[in-house]
Structures are given as structure tokens and as C-alpha cells.
Design a protein around this motif. Structure first.
Motif, PDB file in Angstrom:
ATOM      1  N   UNK A   1       8.184   2.243 -99.069  1.00  0.00           N
ATOM      2  CA  UNK A   1       7.706   0.987 -99.650  1.00  0.00           C
ATOM      3  C   UNK A   1       7.456  -0.028 -98.454  1.00  0.00           C
ATOM      4  N   UNK A   2       6.963   0.347 -97.115  1.00  0.00           N
ATOM      5  CA  UNK A   2       6.582  -0.344 -96.227  1.00  0.00           C
ATOM      6  C   UNK A   2       5.307   0.168 -95.488  1.00  0.00           C
ATOM      7  N   UNK A   3       4.790  -0.790 -94.647  1.00  0.00           N
ATOM      8  CA  UNK A   3       3.669  -0.598 -94.043  1.00  0.00           C
ATOM      9  C   UNK A   3       4.023  -0.606 -92.641  1.00  0.00           C
ATOM     10  N   UNK A   4       2.882   0.168 -91.588  1.00  0.00           N
ATOM     11  CA  UNK A   4       1.659   0.453 -92.132  1.00  0.00           C
ATOM     12  C   UNK A   4       1.769   2.079 -92.669  1.00  0.00           C
ATOM     13  N   UNK A   5       0.771   2.578 -93.281  1.00  0.00           N
ATOM     14  CA  UNK A   5       0.409   3.998 -93.492  1.00  0.00           C
ATOM     15  C   UNK A   5      -1.107   4.168 -93.682  1.00  0.00           C
ATOM     16  N   UNK A   6      -1.123   5.551 -93.397  1.00  0.00           N
ATOM     17  CA  UNK A   6      -2.482   5.978 -93.377  1.00  0.00           C
ATOM     18  C   UNK A   6      -2.688   7.420 -94.305  1.00  0.00           C
ATOM     19  N   UNK A   7      -3.641   7.259 -94.825  1.00  0.00           N
ATOM     20  CA  UNK A   7      -4.029   8.548 -95.607  1.00  0.00           C
ATOM     21  C   UNK A   7      -5.514   8.940 -95.059  1.00  0.00           C
ATOM     22  N   UNK A   8      -5.654  10.220 -94.807  1.00  0.00           N
ATOM     23  CA  UNK A   8      -6.929  10.728 -94.242  1.00  0.00           C
ATOM     24  C   UNK A   8      -7.160  12.166 -94.525  1.00  0.00           C
TER      25      UNK A   8
END
Length: 208
Positions: A51-58
Motif C-alpha cells: 500500500x505504498x507508492x510508487x508502483x508501475x504496471x506495464x
């Protein structure tokens, strides 16, 4: 090609990834999240259970942790020249200092900021040894310049430069002429300026 989806908050390490995405210069989607609410939603916890940022989906991949996202983007888009070529000596230098910044440097600065004291004789138990050793080592690494891999600006400079910039701004890293010149040089890059504008504009929009 699917656009990367970037999860962030303007008051987070997500600013580093934002800068990296602007260096890549390809379209991406930004999902702004708020602490304690949308960042802890079931939808986002499916992306990052912490539940923390950052994150990336690709393209079906999920990447969390700022340094890992920077490394992923540089590797995924090698034509952007943000990672030294495979089998080039600077490739090792790139990985070395990217993860030095993510490991020893960040922990040394955190320990200093929170007044954590390593017991005498126990320096071998912590990855950074001591704050002074870490900072001196970094200064030596940056001395040839102009970037951590010499003449090529890389994702390692994005991550390291952001860490140094924040440290100098908040006084958690001592000011040294070489550090200040390095941060000033890379902060003047168009991608760094654009990422900062995007985050500041979003902060202003929340207040209006």
C-alpha cells in the motif's frame, strides 16, 4: 505497446519515477493516490500489497520499489540510452552505484536523520558501515564526473541525483561543492524540470 501505468503521490519517492518516465519520453498514464485512502484500497493493494507508492504496471508486469522501477524502464527501453550497453564496462558501474544509492546511501542517511547509533564495533552488521564512509565513498565515485558513469547520463543518475538533491535540501546530507554541482547539473535537465512541474501543478490543483 501498452502505456505504462504509474501510481504515485506528489509527496513521495514517486517524483523520482516521474522524472525517469519523462526521460524515457514515451506516453504513460498517471494514477494519483492519496495516503490512507486510495493508497490502501483493495484495488491498489492488488498492485502493491504494501500500500505504498510508487508502483508501475506495464504489459502484464508489476514493478515496485523506486530503484527497481528506474532500472526496469532503462532496461525495457534501451534505445533511450539511460543504461550503458550490454558487455560495456560502464554497465557494472551503473548497477553498482544505482544500488549503492538504494542501499547503503539511503540507510546511512535514514540512520543519521533518525539518530540511530550503530554500537561501537558493530559497523560490519550494517550495510553502510558508517555515514562518513558512505558519503566519502560517494564523493569519490562522483569525482570523475560529469555523471556517475562518466560521460553518459543514466537511470542511476536519476535515482542518485534525486536522493542527493533531497538530502542537500533537507540537510540530511552535508553540503559539498561536488554534490551541489552534480545536483544542479542534473536538475536542470528538461525531463527533471517537467516532472517537477507536473507534480507541483497537481499539488496546486488539490488546494484550489
Amino acid at each position: 505497446m501498452n502505456k505504462p501505468v504509474f501510481y504515485t503521490n506528489p509527496q513521495s519517492r514517486g517524483r523520482i519515477v516521474h522524472w525517469m518516465l519523462e526521460e524515457i519520453g514515451l506516453p504513460y498514464e498517471t494514477v494519483w493516490l492519496e495516503y490512507g485512502t486510495t493508497m490502501k484500497s483493495s484495488e491498489y493493494l492488488a498492485v502493491n500489497p504494501m500500500g505504498k507508492v510508487p508502483a508501475l504496471t506495464h504489459e502484464g508486469a508489476i514493478v515496485t520499489e523506486t530503484a527497481a522501477i528506474c532500472a526496469y524502464l532503462a532496461d525495457r527501453f534501451p534505445e533511450k540510452n539511460l543504461i550503458p550497453p550490454l558487455n560495456h564496462a560502464d554497465r557494472a558501474t551503473y548497477f553498482r552505484w544505482l544500488f549503492f544509492a538504494a542501499g547503503p546511501l539511503e540507510l546511512a542517511v535514514t540512520a543519521k536523520t533518525l539518530s540511530w547509533q550503530v554500537p561501537e564495533g558493530k559497523n560490519a552488521f550494517v550495510g553502510f558501515g558508517s555515514y562518513s564512509e558512505t558519503i566519502d565513498t560517494l564523493e569519490k565515485a562522483l569525482t570523475p564526473g560529469p555523471y556517475i558513469c562518466g560521460g553518459q547520463f543514466t537511470a542511476a543518475d536519476v535515482y542518485l541525483g534525486a536522493q542527493l538533491g533531497w538530502g542537500l535540501m533537507f540537510g540530511t546530507i552535508e553540503k559539498r561543492p561536488l554534490f551541489e554541482a552534480y545536483v544542479e547539473r542534473i536538475n536542470a535537465r528538461p525531463a527533471a524540470l517537467q516532472a517537477n512541474r507536473i507534480n507541483e501543478d497537481y499539488l496546486k490543483s488539490r488546494k484550489s
